[in-house]
Scaffold this motif. Sequence first.
Motif, PDB file in Angstrom:
ATOM      1  N   VAL A  83      -6.739  -3.486   0.869  1.00 15.34           N
ATOM      2  CA  VAL A  83      -5.496  -3.172   0.159  1.00 15.34           C
ATOM      3  C   VAL A  83      -5.080  -1.724   0.435  1.00 15.34           C
ATOM      4  O   VAL A  83      -3.914  -1.429   0.709  1.00 15.34           O
ATOM      5  CB  VAL A  83      -5.665  -3.387  -1.355  1.00 15.34           C
ATOM      6  CG1 VAL A  83      -4.391  -2.957  -2.091  1.00 15.34           C
ATOM      7  CG2 VAL A  83      -5.974  -4.847  -1.658  1.00 15.34           C
ATOM      8  N   GLY A  84      -6.053  -0.818   0.378  1.00 13.76           N
ATOM      9  CA  GLY A  84      -5.755   0.592   0.616  1.00 13.76           C
ATOM     10  C   GLY A  84      -5.218   0.846   2.015  1.00 13.76           C
ATOM     11  O   GLY A  84      -4.270   1.618   2.198  1.00 13.76           O
ATOM     12  N   LEU A  85      -5.817   0.198   3.009  1.00 14.05           N
ATOM     13  CA  LEU A  85      -5.360   0.380   4.390  1.00 14.05           C
ATOM     14  C   LEU A  85      -3.976  -0.212   4.603  1.00 14.05           C
ATOM     15  O   LEU A  85      -3.137   0.371   5.302  1.00 14.05           O
ATOM     16  CB  LEU A  85      -6.368  -0.243   5.349  1.00 14.05           C
ATOM     17  CG  LEU A  85      -7.730   0.459   5.414  1.00 14.05           C
ATOM     18  CD1 LEU A  85      -8.723  -0.373   6.216  1.00 14.05           C
ATOM     19  CD2 LEU A  85      -7.586   1.852   6.027  1.00 14.05           C
ATOM     20  N   ALA A  86      -3.724  -1.369   4.002  1.00 14.05           N
ATOM     21  CA  ALA A  86      -2.404  -1.990   4.127  1.00 14.05           C
ATOM     22  C   ALA A  86      -1.338  -1.128   3.437  1.00 14.05           C
ATOM     23  O   ALA A  86      -0.217  -0.983   3.934  1.00 14.05           O
ATOM     24  CB  ALA A  86      -2.417  -3.390   3.525  1.00 14.05           C
ATOM     25  N   ALA A  87      -1.698  -0.538   2.290  1.00 19.63           N
ATOM     26  CA  ALA A  87      -0.764   0.361   1.611  1.00 19.63           C
ATOM     27  C   ALA A  87      -0.511   1.603   2.460  1.00 19.63           C
ATOM     28  O   ALA A  87       0.614   2.110   2.539  1.00 19.63           O
ATOM     29  CB  ALA A  87      -1.321   0.752   0.247  1.00 19.63           C
ATOM     30  N   GLY A  88      -1.566   2.100   3.133  1.00 20.36           N
ATOM     31  CA  GLY A  88      -1.405   3.243   4.024  1.00 20.36           C
ATOM     32  C   GLY A  88      -0.458   2.937   5.169  1.00 20.36           C
ATOM     33  O   GLY A  88       0.287   3.807   5.617  1.00 20.36           O
ATOM     34  N   ALA A  89      -0.484   1.681   5.650  1.00 20.51           N
ATOM     35  CA  ALA A  89       0.414   1.284   6.735  1.00 20.51           C
ATOM     36  C   ALA A  89       1.871   1.392   6.295  1.00 20.51           C
ATOM     37  O   ALA A  89       2.742   1.808   7.066  1.00 20.51           O
ATOM     38  CB  ALA A  89       0.101  -0.143   7.172  1.00 20.51           C
ATOM     39  N   VAL A  90       2.132   1.039   5.046  1.00 17.14           N
ATOM     40  CA  VAL A  90       3.502   1.152   4.519  1.00 17.14           C
ATOM     41  C   VAL A  90       3.890   2.617   4.348  1.00 17.14           C
ATOM     42  O   VAL A  90       4.973   3.043   4.746  1.00 17.14           O
ATOM     43  CB  VAL A  90       3.627   0.408   3.172  1.00 17.14           C
ATOM     44  CG1 VAL A  90       5.021   0.615   2.580  1.00 17.14           C
ATOM     45  CG2 VAL A  90       3.352  -1.080   3.363  1.00 17.14           C
ATOM     46  N   LEU A  91       2.992   3.402   3.769  1.00 16.87           N
ATOM     47  CA  LEU A  91       3.278   4.820   3.544  1.00 16.87           C
ATOM     48  C   LEU A  91       3.501   5.568   4.847  1.00 16.87           C
ATOM     49  O   LEU A  91       4.267   6.536   4.897  1.00 16.87           O
ATOM     50  CB  LEU A  91       2.121   5.460   2.768  1.00 16.87           C
ATOM     51  CG  LEU A  91       1.935   4.997   1.317  1.00 16.87           C
ATOM     52  CD1 LEU A  91       0.694   5.632   0.718  1.00 16.87           C
ATOM     53  CD2 LEU A  91       3.172   5.321   0.482  1.00 16.87           C
ATOM     54  N   ALA A  92       2.840   5.123   5.915  1.00 17.26           N
ATOM     55  CA  ALA A  92       2.962   5.806   7.207  1.00 17.26           C
ATOM     56  C   ALA A  92       4.369   5.697   7.790  1.00 17.26           C
ATOM     57  O   ALA A  92       4.743   6.492   8.657  1.00 17.26           O
ATOM     58  CB  ALA A  92       1.944   5.243   8.192  1.00 17.26           C
ATOM     59  N   THR A  93       5.157   4.724   7.333  1.00 16.92           N
ATOM     60  CA  THR A  93       6.524   4.584   7.854  1.00 16.92           C
ATOM     61  C   THR A  93       7.509   5.488   7.118  1.00 16.92           C
ATOM     62  O   THR A  93       8.582   5.792   7.631  1.00 16.92           O
ATOM     63  CB  THR A  93       7.025   3.128   7.719  1.00 16.92           C
ATOM     64  OG1 THR A  93       7.137   2.786   6.326  1.00 16.92           O
ATOM     65  CG2 THR A  93       6.083   2.158   8.397  1.00 16.92           C
ATOM     66  N   LEU A  94       7.161   5.927   5.908  1.00 18.04           N
ATOM     67  CA  LEU A  94       8.125   6.632   5.064  1.00 18.04           C
ATOM     68  C   LEU A  94       8.554   8.005   5.591  1.00 18.04           C
ATOM     69  O   LEU A  94       9.737   8.346   5.482  1.00 18.04           O
ATOM     70  CB  LEU A  94       7.570   6.751   3.642  1.00 18.04           C
ATOM     71  CG  LEU A  94       7.280   5.414   2.945  1.00 18.04           C
ATOM     72  CD1 LEU A  94       6.832   5.650   1.512  1.00 18.04           C
ATOM     73  CD2 LEU A  94       8.507   4.504   2.981  1.00 18.04           C
ATOM     74  N   PRO A  95       7.640   8.830   6.139  1.00 22.00           N
ATOM     75  CA  PRO A  95       8.105  10.132   6.649  1.00 22.00           C
ATOM     76  C   PRO A  95       9.178   9.999   7.724  1.00 22.00           C
ATOM     77  O   PRO A  95      10.134  10.777   7.756  1.00 22.00           O
ATOM     78  CB  PRO A  95       6.827  10.762   7.214  1.00 22.00           C
ATOM     79  CG  PRO A  95       5.715  10.118   6.454  1.00 22.00           C
ATOM     80  CD  PRO A  95       6.165   8.711   6.229  1.00 22.00           C
ATOM     81  N   TRP A  96       9.028   9.020   8.599  1.00 20.11           N
ATOM     82  CA  TRP A  96      10.001   8.832   9.677  1.00 20.11           C
ATOM     83  C   TRP A  96      11.331   8.344   9.121  1.00 20.11           C
ATOM     84  O   TRP A  96      12.394   8.749   9.594  1.00 20.11           O
ATOM     85  CB  TRP A  96       9.459   7.838  10.698  1.00 20.11           C
ATOM     86  CG  TRP A  96       8.143   8.261  11.248  1.00 20.11           C
ATOM     87  CD1 TRP A  96       6.906   7.747  10.944  1.00 20.11           C
ATOM     88  CD2 TRP A  96       7.892   9.324  12.168  1.00 20.11           C
ATOM     89  NE1 TRP A  96       5.916   8.415  11.621  1.00 20.11           N
ATOM     90  CE2 TRP A  96       6.489   9.386  12.375  1.00 20.11           C
ATOM     91  CE3 TRP A  96       8.715  10.232  12.830  1.00 20.11           C
ATOM     92  CZ2 TRP A  96       5.908  10.323  13.226  1.00 20.11           C
ATOM     93  CZ3 TRP A  96       8.132  11.161  13.681  1.00 20.11           C
ATOM     94  CH2 TRP A  96       6.746  11.194  13.867  1.00 20.11           C
ATOM     95  N   LEU A  97      11.274   7.472   8.103  1.00 18.93           N
ATOM     96  CA  LEU A  97      12.513   7.015   7.481  1.00 18.93           C
ATOM     97  C   LEU A  97      13.215   8.183   6.802  1.00 18.93           C
ATOM     98  O   LEU A  97      14.430   8.331   6.897  1.00 18.93           O
ATOM     99  CB  LEU A  97      12.210   5.925   6.447  1.00 18.93           C
ATOM    100  CG  LEU A  97      13.429   5.433   5.648  1.00 18.93           C
ATOM    101  CD1 LEU A  97      14.438   4.777   6.571  1.00 18.93           C
ATOM    102  CD2 LEU A  97      12.998   4.458   4.557  1.00 18.93           C
ATOM    103  N   ALA A  98      12.449   9.039   6.122  1.00 13.86           N
ATOM    104  CA  ALA A  98      13.042  10.188   5.433  1.00 13.86           C
ATOM    105  C   ALA A  98      13.742  11.123   6.414  1.00 13.86           C
ATOM    106  O   ALA A  98      14.811  11.660   6.119  1.00 13.86           O
ATOM    107  CB  ALA A  98      11.955  10.942   4.666  1.00 13.86           C
TER     108      ALA A  98
END
Length: 228
Positions: A16-31
């Motif tokens: 779960v933690g790794l999958a959540a990290g995968a989502v969080l990893a996209t956010l800086p680029w979107l920002a």
Amino acid sequence: MSGVAVAGERVHRWQVGLAAGAVLATLPWLALGIHVTLVVVLFVFCGLPVAVPLLVLHRGEAFVRACVGIGLTSVLLAVVGFMLGLFVLLPSAVLLLVAAGADPRRRPVGARILGVAGALLALGATVVVPTWLVRDLVMAPSFAEPHTYRAVLDPEDRRYEYGLADAQETLRGFGATDVVELSGGGTHYLEVEFPEGLSQQRRAQLKSMTARLPGVEKVEVCPASDCG
């Protein structure tokens, strides 16, 4: 132990933690690209599927299939769409693939190795890289010393559209390194670049000579955040 998740079994918290990290990893680029329509569209169609595994946490087998399928698809998109910036999906893709196998109930040793590797990757993608981007793309330009003059041109004077040789030759004698003609928002202007180490006296001379160029209405310092 079997390497395949049991149907109906909940996903392990490491996964779960790794999958959540995968989502969080996209956010800086979107920002960074939220103001660009193309970036938002690409994120919606290519980035949002990264979150799908988090919707099936109560079904271990479906979670693994989703991680592998979306992870591999994201790798393909990153390669095919490299020039469009889709390479930013690679950290998320790798994290999903790692999450698929990071179940210590199935692989006690292998899951620990994958978990540590995934945690380091998630840390880099969600903390280290964004910090570096903010420092280099936001903070550094804000504190950098300006090294460009912007000379606003008479809107009726189009002489510089046909060549800058004379202006470049004149201003280089006073320390300019480059002169380019640009336009934006209905305004035409020259950007006169000079070395960061140019003395204040030479800068004043360069500014004065720039103001004397034909067609120049005013000269002002251009912030490093705008002119690099």
